[in-house]
Scaffold this active site. Structure first.
Site, PDB file in Angstrom:
ATOM      1  N   LYS A  27       0.825  -1.204   0.000  1.00  0.00           N
ATOM      2  CA  LYS A  27       0.000   0.000   0.000  1.00  0.00           C
ATOM      3  C   LYS A  27       0.867   1.265   0.000  1.00  0.00           C
ATOM      4  O   LYS A  27       0.648   2.200  -0.783  1.00  0.00           O
ATOM      5  CB  LYS A  27      -0.902  -0.020   1.237  1.00  0.00           C
ATOM      6  N   CYS A  32      -4.091  10.646   1.009  1.00  0.00           N
ATOM      7  CA  CYS A  32      -3.335   9.407   0.753  1.00  0.00           C
ATOM      8  C   CYS A  32      -1.923   9.715   0.283  1.00  0.00           C
ATOM      9  O   CYS A  32      -0.950   9.511   0.994  1.00  0.00           O
ATOM     10  CB  CYS A  32      -4.038   8.582  -0.318  1.00  0.00           C
TER      11      CYS A  32
HETATM   12  N1  SAJ Z   1      -1.743  14.564  -9.144  1.00  0.00           N
HETATM   13  C1  SAJ Z   1      -0.849  15.315  -9.893  1.00  0.00           C
HETATM   14  N2  SAJ Z   1      -0.396  14.801 -11.069  1.00  0.00           N
HETATM   15  C2  SAJ Z   1      -0.786  13.577 -11.526  1.00  0.00           C
HETATM   16  C3  SAJ Z   1      -1.687  12.819 -10.754  1.00  0.00           C
HETATM   17  C4  SAJ Z   1      -2.147  13.333  -9.562  1.00  0.00           C
HETATM   18  O1  SAJ Z   1      -0.461  16.418  -9.509  1.00  0.00           O
HETATM   19  O2  SAJ Z   1      -0.343  13.194 -12.604  1.00  0.00           O
HETATM   20  C5  SAJ Z   1      -2.226  15.084  -7.853  1.00  0.00           C
HETATM   21  C6  SAJ Z   1      -3.730  15.266  -7.828  1.00  0.00           C
HETATM   22  O3  SAJ Z   1      -4.109  16.483  -8.369  1.00  0.00           O
HETATM   23  C7  SAJ Z   1      -4.015  15.157  -6.350  1.00  0.00           C
HETATM   24  C8  SAJ Z   1      -2.985  14.144  -5.858  1.00  0.00           C
HETATM   25  O4  SAJ Z   1      -1.994  14.124  -6.858  1.00  0.00           O
HETATM   26  O5  SAJ Z   1      -3.804  16.396  -5.692  1.00  0.00           O
HETATM   27  C9  SAJ Z   1      -3.497  12.752  -5.611  1.00  0.00           C
HETATM   28  O6  SAJ Z   1      -4.525  12.406  -6.503  1.00  0.00           O
HETATM   29  P1  SAJ Z   1      -4.679  10.967  -7.200  1.00  0.00           P
HETATM   30  O7  SAJ Z   1      -5.886  11.023  -8.057  1.00  0.00           O
HETATM   31  O8  SAJ Z   1      -3.423  10.573  -7.858  1.00  0.00           O
HETATM   32  O9  SAJ Z   1      -4.845   9.959  -6.000  1.00  0.00           O
HETATM   33  P2  SAJ Z   1      -5.806   9.863  -4.701  1.00  0.00           P
HETATM   34  O10 SAJ Z   1      -5.048  10.448  -3.551  1.00  0.00           O
HETATM   35  O11 SAJ Z   1      -7.167  10.384  -4.962  1.00  0.00           O
HETATM   36  O12 SAJ Z   1      -5.906   8.279  -4.530  1.00  0.00           O
HETATM   37  C10 SAJ Z   1      -4.714   7.518  -4.352  1.00  0.00           C
HETATM   38  C11 SAJ Z   1      -4.728   6.340  -5.327  1.00  0.00           C
HETATM   39  N3  SAJ Z   1      -3.402   5.714  -5.370  1.00  0.00           N
HETATM   40  C12 SAJ Z   1      -2.741   5.524  -6.523  1.00  0.00           C
HETATM   41  O13 SAJ Z   1      -3.180   5.880  -7.585  1.00  0.00           O
HETATM   42  C13 SAJ Z   1      -1.417   4.847  -6.408  1.00  0.00           C
HETATM   43  C14 SAJ Z   1      -5.794   5.339  -4.889  1.00  0.00           C
HETATM   44  O14 SAJ Z   1      -5.726   4.176  -5.685  1.00  0.00           O
HETATM   45  C15 SAJ Z   1      -5.586   4.961  -3.415  1.00  0.00           C
HETATM   46  O15 SAJ Z   1      -6.583   4.066  -2.976  1.00  0.00           O
HETATM   47  C16 SAJ Z   1      -5.684   6.226  -2.600  1.00  0.00           C
HETATM   48  O16 SAJ Z   1      -4.641   7.100  -3.008  1.00  0.00           O
HETATM   49  C17 SAJ Z   1      -5.544   5.855  -1.118  1.00  0.00           C
HETATM   50  O17 SAJ Z   1      -6.580   5.783  -0.447  1.00  0.00           O
HETATM   51  O18 SAJ Z   1      -4.447   5.586  -0.676  1.00  0.00           O
END
Ligand code: SAJ
Length: 430
Positions: A212, A266
């Protein structure tokens, strides 16, 4: 089969609802009175597509009941938050690092002690530092007088779902179940296979904890490099978005998107759990956190380069959540940017279709887009909500200056140019 789920938040509530709509009797437990009130009155307290409908179905069919205390059950699932501590930092070589607040996990585990019976299965879902299941949860459970591994079964099974797609991903994603012994893992598999259609992978508890943390850390580090590329592109006078698009044509390269920073409960939190437990061997993970946490400063600096030092300029900031089309503002970089801009003396108006009120920003938050942009010197797009992406700039009037800074690279540049705007993207030199 009866289960008790402790913690009815973003993960506990959808999980409870899923089990309840797949033949299991579920008692959902929470300590927050407002949450309990809302749920007991039939409505959910989080924004998640499709959840309200199946929640109501589960309540109506009496498969899900909501309570403030656990009760006897076949299995217990702990799904409480593990944020970081806000007033207690660790330190390694003169640099502070954040530490996990395990108090909710501890009190949730203690709350089930009086109800445990031989043969029960306990599953921890909360994201936790490595070895939590073995070193923290197991000793607490053994206070019941039952022996973990033979009388009681214990496993760690992290959720891996994406907010906004929780119901589909709960079902379809691969699920990892790490047992403190193989019997515990197998019992976990029997439980989750009631609704999980993705592959269920069995392993040991500490590996599951690491899996995780590794997933979210991997993403954080990769976003950090994208953010650093945005700063380099800015310096060298090129467009980072074009450069990434071209680099990603390489079959073994997949650079993520730069942006205003990394938020949510997360990805911006979990990597610290690794730094905290092993600060001497995690310089890369730590640096990635620092890069992403300082991206709001980069955005503020860019704003100043566009409209100058504060002397009465107005900024219309669009979006406050940590990512698009959700209502979650936890650790949101957009909130951080707005805070810094206000502190620096800019005049701000804020709008987010998903955020109707927000402590400390009440005076700045507007009810609609039209009022937000009136008199603005700069529109600052901080979140790529669908509503903003499809916005018709022709419908907005009353700007002082027609400038827009898009930190998410989400606008249809042609439409905005046609409406007479100067469009600036983060990571595209000005
Ligand atoms: N972000 C960027 N650039 C990107 C992708 C995301 O700046 O290319 C930013 C987003 O804007 C946001 C943050 O990162 O602020 C996180 O967003 P996210 O959509 O990547 O992820 P979360 O936090 O909504 O969900 C994550 C997921 N983990 C992964 O993709 C590895 C999800 O599968 C997990 O279940 C979740 O964390 C968790 O609960 O841990």
């Amino acid at each position: 089969m009866k289960i008790c789920i402790i913690g009815l938040g973003y993960i506990g509530l959808p999980t409870a609802t899923m089990f309840a709509t797949h033949g299991v009797d579920v008692v959902g437990v929470d300590v927050n009175k407002n949450v309990l009130n809302k749920l007991q009155n039939g409505s959910i307290h989080i924004e998640e597509p499709g959840l309200q409908e199946i929640f109501q179905l589960a309540i109506h069919n009496k498969k899900l009941t909501i309570s403030n205390t656990p009760e006897k059950a076949d299995a217990f699932i702990i799904a409480v938050p593990t944020p970081f501590l806000h007033d207690d930092y660790g330190e390694y070589q003169g640099k502070k690092y954040k530490k996990a607040d395990m108090s909710y996990v501890v009190s949730a585990t203690e709350s089930i002690l009086p109800f445990l019976e031989p043969g029960n299965l306990v599953i921890l879902e909360s994201t936790s530092p490595p070895r939590t299941t073995i070193d923290l949860i197991k000793p607490i459970l053994e206070r019941s007088g039952l022996k973990v591994g033979t009388d009681l079964f214990l496993a760690y099974s992290p959720e891996r779902v994406l907010p906004g797609k929780i119901l589909t991903e709960l079902k379809e994603n691969a699920r990892v179940i790490g047992g403190i012994n193989s019997e515990s893992a197998e019992k976990g598999r029997d439980l989750y296979s009631r609704f999980v259609k993705g592959e269920i992978v069995l392993t040991d508890a500490t590996t599951a904890e690491m899996v995780k943390l590794m997933e979210n850390t991997y993403r954080d580090v990769n976003i950090a490099i994208a953010n650093e590329f945005s700063r380099l592109s800015d310096r060298f006078g090129i467009d980072v978005w074009e450069a990434i698009k071209i680099a990603n044509l390489h079959p073994r390269v997949n650079i993520l998107n730069p942006g205003p920073g990394v938020g949510g409960h997360c990805i911006s939190v979990d990597p610290w759990f690794l730094v905290e437990t092993a600060p001497d061997i995690t310089p890369l993970i730590r640096t990635a956190r620092d890069v992403n946490d300082s991206q709001p400063d980069f955005v503020v600096d860019l704003v100043k380069r566009i409209i100058g030092e504060p002397k009465g300029q107005r900024i219309a900031a669009l979006g406050l959540t940590y990512k698009p089309d959700v209502d979650d503002v936890r650790e949101s970089p957009a909130v951080e940017i707005v805070k810094i801009l206000i502190e620096r003396g800019f005049t701000l108006r804020l709008f987010d279709p998903y955020v109707k009120s927000l402590k400390s920003f009440e005076d700045y938050l507007m009810g609609n887009l039209e009022d937000t942009v009136i008199g603005a010197d700069l529109i600052l797009v901080l979140v790529d909500h669908s509503e903003f992406k499809s916005l018709d700039p022709g419908s907005l009037i009353g700007f002082r200056n027609k400038k827009i800074l898009d930190t998410r690279h989400c606008l249809d540049i042609r439409k905005w140019h046609q409406a007479g705007f100067e469009v600036i993207f983060l990571g595209n030199s000005i």
